[in-house]
Design a protein around this motif. Structure first.
Motif, PDB file in Angstrom:
ATOM      1  N   VAL A 272       0.836  -1.203   0.000  1.00 43.63           N
ATOM      2  CA  VAL A 272       0.000   0.000   0.000  1.00 43.63           C
ATOM      3  C   VAL A 272       0.867   1.249   0.000  1.00 43.63           C
ATOM      4  O   VAL A 272       0.602   2.221  -0.719  1.00 43.63           O
ATOM      5  CB  VAL A 272      -0.951  -0.019   1.214  1.00 43.63           C
ATOM      6  CG1 VAL A 272      -1.690   1.300   1.334  1.00 43.63           C
ATOM      7  CG2 VAL A 272      -1.941  -1.170   1.100  1.00 43.63           C
ATOM      8  N   VAL A 273       1.933   1.248   0.797  1.00 44.52           N
ATOM      9  CA  VAL A 273       2.831   2.411   0.845  1.00 44.52           C
ATOM     10  C   VAL A 273       3.497   2.626  -0.517  1.00 44.52           C
ATOM     11  O   VAL A 273       3.602   3.756  -1.002  1.00 44.52           O
ATOM     12  CB  VAL A 273       3.883   2.220   1.955  1.00 44.52           C
ATOM     13  CG1 VAL A 273       4.876   3.375   1.955  1.00 44.52           C
ATOM     14  CG2 VAL A 273       3.209   2.120   3.323  1.00 44.52           C
ATOM     15  N   VAL A 274       3.945   1.554  -1.144  1.00 46.33           N
ATOM     16  CA  VAL A 274       4.560   1.667  -2.464  1.00 46.33           C
ATOM     17  C   VAL A 274       3.572   2.265  -3.464  1.00 46.33           C
ATOM     18  O   VAL A 274       3.918   3.143  -4.269  1.00 46.33           O
ATOM     19  CB  VAL A 274       5.058   0.290  -2.946  1.00 46.33           C
ATOM     20  CG1 VAL A 274       5.425   0.329  -4.421  1.00 46.33           C
ATOM     21  CG2 VAL A 274       6.255  -0.160  -2.130  1.00 46.33           C
ATOM     22  N   ALA A 283       1.719  -3.398  -6.725  1.00 47.23           N
ATOM     23  CA  ALA A 283       2.342  -3.759  -5.457  1.00 47.23           C
ATOM     24  C   ALA A 283       1.309  -4.162  -4.413  1.00 47.23           C
ATOM     25  O   ALA A 283       1.645  -4.859  -3.451  1.00 47.23           O
ATOM     26  CB  ALA A 283       3.180  -2.589  -4.932  1.00 47.23           C
ATOM     27  N   ILE A 284       0.056  -3.742  -4.580  1.00 50.61           N
ATOM     28  CA  ILE A 284      -0.989  -4.074  -3.614  1.00 50.61           C
ATOM     29  C   ILE A 284      -1.436  -5.503  -3.839  1.00 50.61           C
ATOM     30  O   ILE A 284      -1.691  -5.932  -4.961  1.00 50.61           O
ATOM     31  CB  ILE A 284      -2.167  -3.090  -3.743  1.00 50.61           C
ATOM     32  CG1 ILE A 284      -1.698  -1.672  -3.417  1.00 50.61           C
ATOM     33  CG2 ILE A 284      -3.307  -3.491  -2.818  1.00 50.61           C
ATOM     34  CD1 ILE A 284      -2.792  -0.636  -3.515  1.00 50.61           C
ATOM     35  N   ASP A 285      -1.546  -6.249  -2.755  1.00 53.78           N
ATOM     36  CA  ASP A 285      -1.937  -7.646  -2.818  1.00 53.78           C
ATOM     37  C   ASP A 285      -3.360  -7.766  -3.369  1.00 53.78           C
ATOM     38  O   ASP A 285      -4.219  -6.907  -3.133  1.00 53.78           O
ATOM     39  CB  ASP A 285      -1.859  -8.263  -1.415  1.00 53.78           C
ATOM     40  CG  ASP A 285      -1.975  -9.767  -1.443  1.00 53.78           C
ATOM     41  OD1 ASP A 285      -0.942 -10.430  -1.590  1.00 53.78           O
ATOM     42  OD2 ASP A 285      -3.108 -10.278  -1.317  1.00 53.78           O
ATOM     43  N   ARG A 286      -3.593  -8.852  -4.121  1.00 55.49           N
ATOM     44  CA  ARG A 286      -4.907  -9.040  -4.733  1.00 55.49           C
ATOM     45  C   ARG A 286      -6.009  -9.169  -3.678  1.00 55.49           C
ATOM     46  O   ARG A 286      -7.128  -8.681  -3.869  1.00 55.49           O
ATOM     47  CB  ARG A 286      -4.900 -10.287  -5.620  1.00 55.49           C
ATOM     48  CG  ARG A 286      -6.162 -10.459  -6.437  1.00 55.49           C
ATOM     49  CD  ARG A 286      -6.035 -11.574  -7.447  1.00 55.49           C
ATOM     50  NE  ARG A 286      -5.844 -12.864  -6.812  1.00 55.49           N
ATOM     51  CZ  ARG A 286      -5.752 -14.013  -7.472  1.00 55.49           C
ATOM     52  NH1 ARG A 286      -5.803 -14.008  -8.784  1.00 55.49           N
ATOM     53  NH2 ARG A 286      -5.583 -15.148  -6.832  1.00 55.49           N
ATOM     54  N   HIS A 299     -10.636   3.799  -4.612  1.00 52.28           N
ATOM     55  CA  HIS A 299     -10.158   5.052  -5.193  1.00 52.28           C
ATOM     56  C   HIS A 299      -9.096   5.717  -4.340  1.00 52.28           C
ATOM     57  O   HIS A 299      -8.335   6.561  -4.831  1.00 52.28           O
ATOM     58  CB  HIS A 299     -11.338   6.015  -5.375  1.00 52.28           C
ATOM     59  CG  HIS A 299     -11.988   6.421  -4.088  1.00 52.28           C
ATOM     60  ND1 HIS A 299     -12.788   5.552  -3.364  1.00 52.28           N
ATOM     61  CD2 HIS A 299     -11.961   7.578  -3.382  1.00 52.28           C
ATOM     62  CE1 HIS A 299     -13.225   6.170  -2.287  1.00 52.28           C
ATOM     63  NE2 HIS A 299     -12.736   7.386  -2.262  1.00 52.28           N
ATOM     64  N   LEU A 300      -9.003   5.344  -3.065  1.00 56.08           N
ATOM     65  CA  LEU A 300      -8.013   5.947  -2.172  1.00 56.08           C
ATOM     66  C   LEU A 300      -6.652   5.289  -2.280  1.00 56.08           C
ATOM     67  O   LEU A 300      -5.649   5.869  -1.859  1.00 56.08           O
ATOM     68  CB  LEU A 300      -8.490   5.849  -0.715  1.00 56.08           C
ATOM     69  CG  LEU A 300      -9.772   6.592  -0.360  1.00 56.08           C
ATOM     70  CD1 LEU A 300     -10.170   6.277   1.076  1.00 56.08           C
ATOM     71  CD2 LEU A 300      -9.586   8.087  -0.546  1.00 56.08           C
ATOM     72  N   MET A 301      -6.605   4.070  -2.823  1.00 53.02           N
ATOM     73  CA  MET A 301      -5.363   3.303  -2.817  1.00 53.02           C
ATOM     74  C   MET A 301      -4.586   3.403  -4.120  1.00 53.02           C
ATOM     75  O   MET A 301      -3.700   2.611  -4.380  1.00 53.02           O
ATOM     76  CB  MET A 301      -5.672   1.828  -2.502  1.00 53.02           C
ATOM     77  CG  MET A 301      -6.352   1.662  -1.166  1.00 53.02           C
ATOM     78  SD  MET A 301      -5.395   2.454   0.156  1.00 53.02           S
ATOM     79  CE  MET A 301      -6.648   2.631   1.422  1.00 53.02           C
ATOM     80  N   ALA A 495       6.166   4.162   9.778  1.00 53.35           N
ATOM     81  CA  ALA A 495       4.956   4.707  10.401  1.00 53.35           C
ATOM     82  C   ALA A 495       3.775   4.630   9.440  1.00 53.35           C
ATOM     83  O   ALA A 495       2.641   4.313   9.848  1.00 53.35           O
ATOM     84  CB  ALA A 495       5.210   6.148  10.826  1.00 53.35           C
ATOM     85  N   ALA A 496       4.026   4.904   8.163  1.00 57.46           N
ATOM     86  CA  ALA A 496       2.951   4.797   7.181  1.00 57.46           C
ATOM     87  C   ALA A 496       2.463   3.358   7.057  1.00 57.46           C
ATOM     88  O   ALA A 496       1.255   3.112   6.909  1.00 57.46           O
ATOM     89  CB  ALA A 496       3.438   5.311   5.829  1.00 57.46           C
TER      90      ALA A 496
END
Length: 833
Positions: A272-274, A283-286, A299-301, A495-496
């Motif tokens: 998520v940070v990436v 980079a976000i897991d399925r 829409h936020l990610m 922290a993120a």
């Protein structure tokens, strides 16, 4: 500006591009009409009823509308012609090319290697170095690591943006699946500027790939890749961002031990940070994407318009505060104007760093147009400002009009303008008023966009309002700023990541609620627009008597059910799944799916990508899933399908244990009736000695294919035969079974080992359908097989040319999705012949 929207919309409906002269005449006509409308005195004329002056003013408005439409249609058409002229030469498809190219974007790791975007500098045929060839400006290629071409092929090396490579490529024109309500892959590539796809040939028979140099070109992409790698390293995710294959993952876990739950959570948070920093959504897991979609926060990610707008607002506020501290700067240029320009420029820089995606581009053009309007001193009404932003975006990218994000973004902005929710209610403190205003804005946007979301995606998050109340401020005010500040001080990335894990726990809890997501069949456009009008009535500041009139407009969309075949008839829908097989059979109240398509990679299959969305769009609940045999191109999507359709019973010739559900064996003689339609299994024959037949049945799976015959009340029939070959075809003919059919699913995708003359003479179909991949490596359908069908006058359709094929036993007519919905950026469709 309204004429500009109309002109772009009309040009995008063209099935094929017109001649340059046509678009040139449209440009001239548009300029002429606009000139007439802008003659001296036109601006001073007023509307004075239906008298002569009123009619003259109406004529000027109409001339301006038609002139702008013609002008934009001509411009869009000429741009499309210029882009199409750079397409890949058809003679180069499927041939080995030696290409020197630059890596233009940071490489994307995949389950089976890398995905690269290349800008070719020079190219020639691999077997003719003295003859250069021309390639499109951008290519999308895969560099596989699974030994697809040769078992001893070396794995791809680590690749970086800006490198110059010499590679052997095999290319083809973009071609995607065409299914009802499906994703338009060819439009997506067209908008990205990509006109050829392919893969790297790195076997022993080809020249070895060579890294020629690491150049300074594409510095932004190089920086993005360095930042991405630094985040993975800082958060301890390491090489886990690569979607390794199942066997590779098993080997790694055997050496290092199984991945703990904490490791999984850390890796998913790092993804998520990436994505928030670099825009790398892969980079976000399925599993996280599934949660984000269910809770309505997807829409936020990604680097969306919300992120760019917030960044511009924060940058402008900080710049204005700093500018005001210098009297000299304020005398040179007022602080508000300097902050406005600086905020837009910094937002453009952020969008460029995040990959310059289409949503980010839309937001930058919109912010720039509004900023220029304010700098000019004009104070237009909000509808004109809204139309200006739409027009500027379409001038930069006309094909954005067909993207769901375009409509969601601009409809949401228009709703906020129309409802005027910015003012703090009288008598409330500033803090309470701000909270009430935010709550009201979220409620208004959620309610108003719900019909549009259902129309575009067929699903809506029921918990979206509750999820976004926390997710929007947490992501935009805490998570994203920490992730971006990590560029200055890397410990903030940790922290993120912790913030991402806390948000994940909240969203997982909401996603687990019963009925967290509403899924409805795809409704006609007119019902969706009526429901959108009804939602607008509900949220506008009108008397409640007027608002409640919106409820009846919502009901048709919520209650819509697609038409089904009448009793005594059936319908077949052969999905476009590539090199595989999947046919949906529908009767008046029942449905059966014959095969579940192929598995594309360790993380993707036809069930998830094609069949589940297709069944949702049709509002289907499967009664049976019939798997003809165990080959992966027929069963690859079964697990994903059963996860979404757990009520479906499974029938097939596959080994027990292949699926989490119990499987009933498929045997000749099984027969049942649905709504006056008969279903009969003709093959395989039951074993004479079941106790002794087990090991023998584990031989060649094609021989065990289930053969299903379907016949309606009027005698029209269809025959679905899986991958049977000549021997099984001869058995069926010799058995005396009723094989006559009007519609035949061509055996074994048109392989030369099937479709024997005796079998075709016994079936005598009017139409045969080949389900195969476009330019597949097996050569299906074989030329000699095609000739057999032509000699017998059998019309032959192919899913690569037809797309999803729909056939009804009522009128025996075949409808091809690729032909019916043809657009000029797509590969042309072809009816059976």
């Amino acid at each position: 500006m309204l004429g500009c929207l109309l002109g772009v919309a009309l040009q995008l409906q063209q099935p094929a591009l017109s001649a340059p002269l046509v678009y040139g005449l449209l440009l001239l006509a548009g300029c002429a009409l606009a000139g007439l409308a802008l003659l001296p005195g036109a601006g001073r004329a007023r509307w004075v009823g239906v008298g002569p002056r009123g009619w003259r003013q109406a004529g000027r408005w109409l001339a301006m509308l038609l002139g702008a439409a013609a002008l934009l249609a001509g411009l869009c058409g000429l741009r499309a012609l210029a882009f199409a002229s750079q397409a890949l030469d058809p003679a180069l498809q499927g041939r080995d090319l030696r290409v020197t190219a630059l890596v233009t974007a940071m490489p994307q790791p995949r389950a089976d290697g890398w995905r690269l975007r290349l800008a070719p500098e020079s190219a020639h045929l691999a077997d003719a170095p003295a003859h250069p060839v021309r390639l499109p400006p951008l290519l999308d290629v895969s560099w596989y690591a699974d030994g697809r071409e040769a078992a001893d092929r070396p794995p791809p090396p680590t690749l970086r943006a800006g490198e110059r490579w010499q590679l052997t490529l095999r290319l083809k024109a973009p071609h995607g699946a065409r299914n009802p309500q499906g994703f338009d892959y060819e439009l997506w590539l067209w908008e990205q500027g990509v006109q050829a796809t392919g893969y790297v040939r790195a076997g022993p028979a080809q020249a070895a790939p060579q890294r020629l140099a690491a150049t300074w070109q594409y510095p932004v992409e190089q920086l993005r890749q360095r930042v991405r790698d630094a985040i993975w390293q800082r958060l301890g995710a390491g090489p886990a961002q690569l979607e390794v294959q199942a066997d590779m993952q098993a080997d790694m876990q055997a050496e290092t031990g199984p991945e703990t739950q904490a490791d999984v959570a850390r890796r998913r948070a790092a993804g998520v940070v990436v994505a928030l920093v670099t825009g790398d959504q892969r980079a976000i897991d399925r599993a996280d994407w599934d949660i984000f979609r269910i809770t309505g926060v997807a829409h936020l990610m990604s680097i969306s318009g919300l992120h760019i707008t917030l960044f511009a607002w924060l940058a402008a506020a900080l710049l204005q505060a700093a500018w005001r501290r210098s009297a000299r700067l304020c005398l040179c240029w007022p602080a508000p104007q300097a902050a406005l320009v600086g905020g837009v420029l910094l937002a453009a820089g952020y969008a460029l760093f995040s990959g310059w995606g289409v949503p980010a581009q839309r937001t930058v053009w919109m912010l720039a147009s509004v900023a220029l309007l304010r700098l000019s001193g004009r104070r237009w009404p909000w509808p004109q400002v809204w139309l200006l932003a739409c027009t500027v975006v379409l001038l930069a990218d006309p094909w954005a009009l067909l993207q769901a994000g375009f409509w969601l973004s601009f409809v949401a902005i228009g709703i906020l303008f129309a409802t005027d929710l910015g003012a703090v209610p009288h008598g409330q403190s500033r803090a309470i008023g701000y909270f009430v205003s935010v709550l009201r804005e979220q409620w208004v946007v959620t309610v108003a966009l719900s019909p549009l979301t259902l129309l575009l995606f067929g699903q809506m998050s029921v918990v979206g309002l509750l999820a976004n109340l926390l997710a929007i401020p947490w992501t935009t005010l805490v998570l994203t700023p920490l992730a971006l500040l990590g560029l200055l001080w890397s410990p903030l990335w940790q922290a993120a990541a912790w913030c991402a894990q806390l948000l994940g726990l909240w969203l997982q809890w909401l996603a687990a609620w019963p009925g967290a997501q509403l899924t409805l069949p795809a409704a006609p456009l007119v019902l969706g627009l009526a429901a959108l009008c009804g939602a607008l009535l509900l949220v506008l500041r009108l008397p409640w008597g007027w608002r409640l009139l919106g409820l009846p407009l919502l009901l048709p969309l919520l209650l819509w059910q697609p038409l089904r075949p009448p009793p005594g008839q059936f319908e077949l829908l052969a999905a476009d799944v590539g090199q595989g097989q999947a046919v949906l059979v529908r009767t008046a109240s029942h449905s059966l799916l014959y095969d579940a398509g192929p598995r594309y990679s360790s993380s993707s299959d036809a069930g998830e990508r094609v069949l589940v969305p297709l069944l949702q769009a049709l509002g289907e609940r499967l009664d049976w899933l019939l798997l003809s045999h165990g080959d992966s191109d027929h069963t690859g999507g079964a697990a994903a399908l059963l996860a979404q359709q757990p009520q479906a019973r499974v029938l097939g010739s596959i080994d027990p244990g292949r699926l989490p559900a119990s499987v009933q064996p498929c045997q000749a003689g099984q027969r049942w009736q649905w709504d006056g339609v008969w279903f009969t299994i003709l093959h395989p024959a039951p074993p004479a000695d079941p106790a002794a037949a087990g090991p023998a049945r584990k031989g060649r799976t094609n021989a065990r294919s289930c053969v299903l015959r379907i016949q309606d009340a009027a005698g029209r029939a269809a025959l679905l035969v899986g991958d049977i070959e000549r021997a099984q075809e001869a058995e069926l003919v010799a058995s005396g079974a009723d094989l006559a059919a009007d519609w035949l699913l061509v055996p074994h995708h048109g392989s030369k080992t099937s479709s024997s003359p005796a079998f075709l003479d016994a079936v005598r179909p009017r139409l045969g359908l080949v389900q195969a991949g476009w330019r597949n490596r097996f050569g299906h359908p074989a030329p000699e097989v095609v000739q057999r069908y032509q000699e017998r006058g059998i019309a032959l359709a192919q899913t690569p040319l037809c797309g999803a094929a729909r056939w009804s036993s009522g009128d025996a007519r075949l409808d091809c999705q690729r032909v019916a919905g043809q657009r000029y950026w797509q590969q042309p469709g072809q009816l059976p012949r």
